[in-house]
Design a protein around this motif. Structure first.
Motif, PDB file in Angstrom:
ATOM      1  N   PHE A 105       0.780  -1.265   0.103  1.00 39.75           N
ATOM      2  CA  PHE A 105       0.065  -0.082   0.063  1.00 39.75           C
ATOM      3  C   PHE A 105       0.763   1.309  -0.277  1.00 39.75           C
ATOM      4  O   PHE A 105       0.466   2.262  -0.592  1.00 39.75           O
ATOM      5  N   ALA A 106       1.944   1.280   0.923  1.00 36.97           N
ATOM      6  CA  ALA A 106       2.755   2.390   0.985  1.00 36.97           C
ATOM      7  C   ALA A 106       3.606   2.605  -0.387  1.00 36.97           C
ATOM      8  O   ALA A 106       3.577   3.736  -0.942  1.00 36.97           O
ATOM      9  N   LEU A 130       2.114   1.674  -3.611  1.00 40.45           N
ATOM     10  CA  LEU A 130       1.117   2.184  -4.294  1.00 40.45           C
ATOM     11  C   LEU A 130       0.860   3.791  -4.228  1.00 40.45           C
ATOM     12  O   LEU A 130       0.736   4.520  -5.416  1.00 40.45           O
ATOM     13  N   VAL A 131       0.678   4.268  -3.058  1.00 45.31           N
ATOM     14  CA  VAL A 131       0.382   5.615  -2.627  1.00 45.31           C
ATOM     15  C   VAL A 131       1.603   6.307  -3.100  1.00 45.31           C
ATOM     16  O   VAL A 131       1.366   7.535  -3.828  1.00 45.31           O
ATOM     17  N   GLY A 132       2.721   6.130  -3.053  1.00 45.51           N
ATOM     18  CA  GLY A 132       3.823   6.644  -3.237  1.00 45.51           C
ATOM     19  C   GLY A 132       4.184   6.792  -4.673  1.00 45.51           C
ATOM     20  O   GLY A 132       4.640   7.938  -5.103  1.00 45.51           O
ATOM     21  N   THR A 133       3.881   5.727  -5.398  1.00 44.07           N
ATOM     22  CA  THR A 133       3.942   5.939  -7.045  1.00 44.07           C
ATOM     23  C   THR A 133       2.803   6.803  -7.495  1.00 44.07           C
ATOM     24  O   THR A 133       3.372   7.636  -8.233  1.00 44.07           O
ATOM     25  N   GLY A 134       1.911   6.608  -7.011  1.00 44.77           N
ATOM     26  CA  GLY A 134       0.745   7.456  -7.546  1.00 44.77           C
ATOM     27  C   GLY A 134       0.798   8.769  -7.064  1.00 44.77           C
ATOM     28  O   GLY A 134       0.650   9.491  -7.916  1.00 44.77           O
ATOM     29  N   LEU A 135       1.542   9.257  -5.932  1.00 47.04           N
ATOM     30  CA  LEU A 135       1.447  10.617  -5.539  1.00 47.04           C
ATOM     31  C   LEU A 135       2.624  11.347  -6.545  1.00 47.04           C
ATOM     32  O   LEU A 135       2.707  12.295  -6.923  1.00 47.04           O
ATOM     33  N   TYR A 136       3.739  10.629  -6.689  1.00 48.21           N
ATOM     34  CA  TYR A 136       4.803  10.955  -7.602  1.00 48.21           C
ATOM     35  C   TYR A 136       4.180  11.047  -8.825  1.00 48.21           C
ATOM     36  O   TYR A 136       4.625  12.241  -9.699  1.00 48.21           O
TER      37      TYR A 136
END
Length: 256
Positions: A116-117, A119-125
């Motif tokens: 999850f971390a 996925l969120v980090g990739t989407g935010l970037y």
């Protein structure tokens, strides 16, 4: 975002902001690791408080005083303290976290958290890459705090109240889930408590303190009763037994 852009942004950071970051960033990271690694629930909550305080300072450094104060006052000073008090009241033990109701749940939770971390980090970037903030000059014309307050209590007031209700519900749910129910036969009413207190072999009166007829200034030294006997009831059970010398056990002239 190229390497030159990153270096240029790092070079434009003021000295005070850079010093504050390098002092608080390791503390924030340490708090996050401590929250996950701590076996005691109270210690875990305290580690999270440390991380939240550091994040609040980071928000203030980035010209976000409103979100920084909200992070410190609301999340750290109110919500986390509420959960900390709940944990202390229900008396959670360190052994509770070692019992797995489902086999392999720790490993599965760790893998899901990492996924999850990521996925969120990739989407935010991917979402903020090459995007610059625009349109903030007009809302912040009277100040950042005033602009956020105007939107929060007018356009988004329903979402704000709904979020507060959600947080209260989460706090009540945490208290219900962490509550330890006693069996009815284990609960003592007032008459039963009184009978147990005055049962043969108990000491219903107040326990003598170390300062009353004491033979030493140490709290580990038992007090002396008026008849000259030493009473172990005056020393806390957690303290180790102390061997007394002949001089300490003497009456020190009280028989004259």
């Amino acid at each position: 975002m190229t390497t030159q852009t990153v270096l240029a942004a790092a070079a434009s950071v003021p000295t005070g902001e850079a010093v504050t970051f390098w002092i608080l960033a390791p503390l924030a990271l340490l708090g996050g690791i401590g929250m996950v690694a701590a076996r005691n629930a109270v210690h875990s909550a305290l580690w999270l408080v440390l991380t939240m305080l550091c994040l609040g300072v980071f928000y203030v450094l980035q010209a976000g005083p409103f979100i920084g104060m909200v992070q410190i006052i609301v999340y750290t000073g109110a919500i986390m303290m509420l959960f900390l008090f709940v944990l202390m009241l229900v008396g959670r033990d360190a052994s509770d976290s070692l019992i797995e109701t489902l086999r392999g749940q720790r490993t599965a939770a760790l893998l899901l958290a990492l996924g999850f971390a990521g996925l969120v980090g990739t989407g935010l970037y991917r979402g903020v890459e090459g995007v610059s903030a625009v349109g903030l000059a007009t809302p912040n014309a009277d100040g950042n705090v005033q602009g956020i307050a105007r939107l929060l209590f007018t356009k988004y007031v329903f979402a704000f109240e709904l979020t507060s209700a959600l947080l209260i519900t989460a706090a009540v749910g945490a208290m219900v889930l962490a509550h330890i129910e006693r069996r009815k036969e284990d609960k003592l009413d007032q008459p039963a408590t009184m009978r147990a207190r005055f049962a043969p072999g108990n000491y219903p009166g107040p326990k003598p303190g170390p300062g009353v007829f004491a033979t030493s200034s140490s709290v580990a030294t038992p007090a002396r009763l008026p008849d000259g006997r030493l009473t172990e009831r005056s020393t806390p059970a957690i303290l180790p037994v102390r061997e007394l010398t002949a001089e300490e056990t003497s009456l020190k002239g009280t028989d004259r």
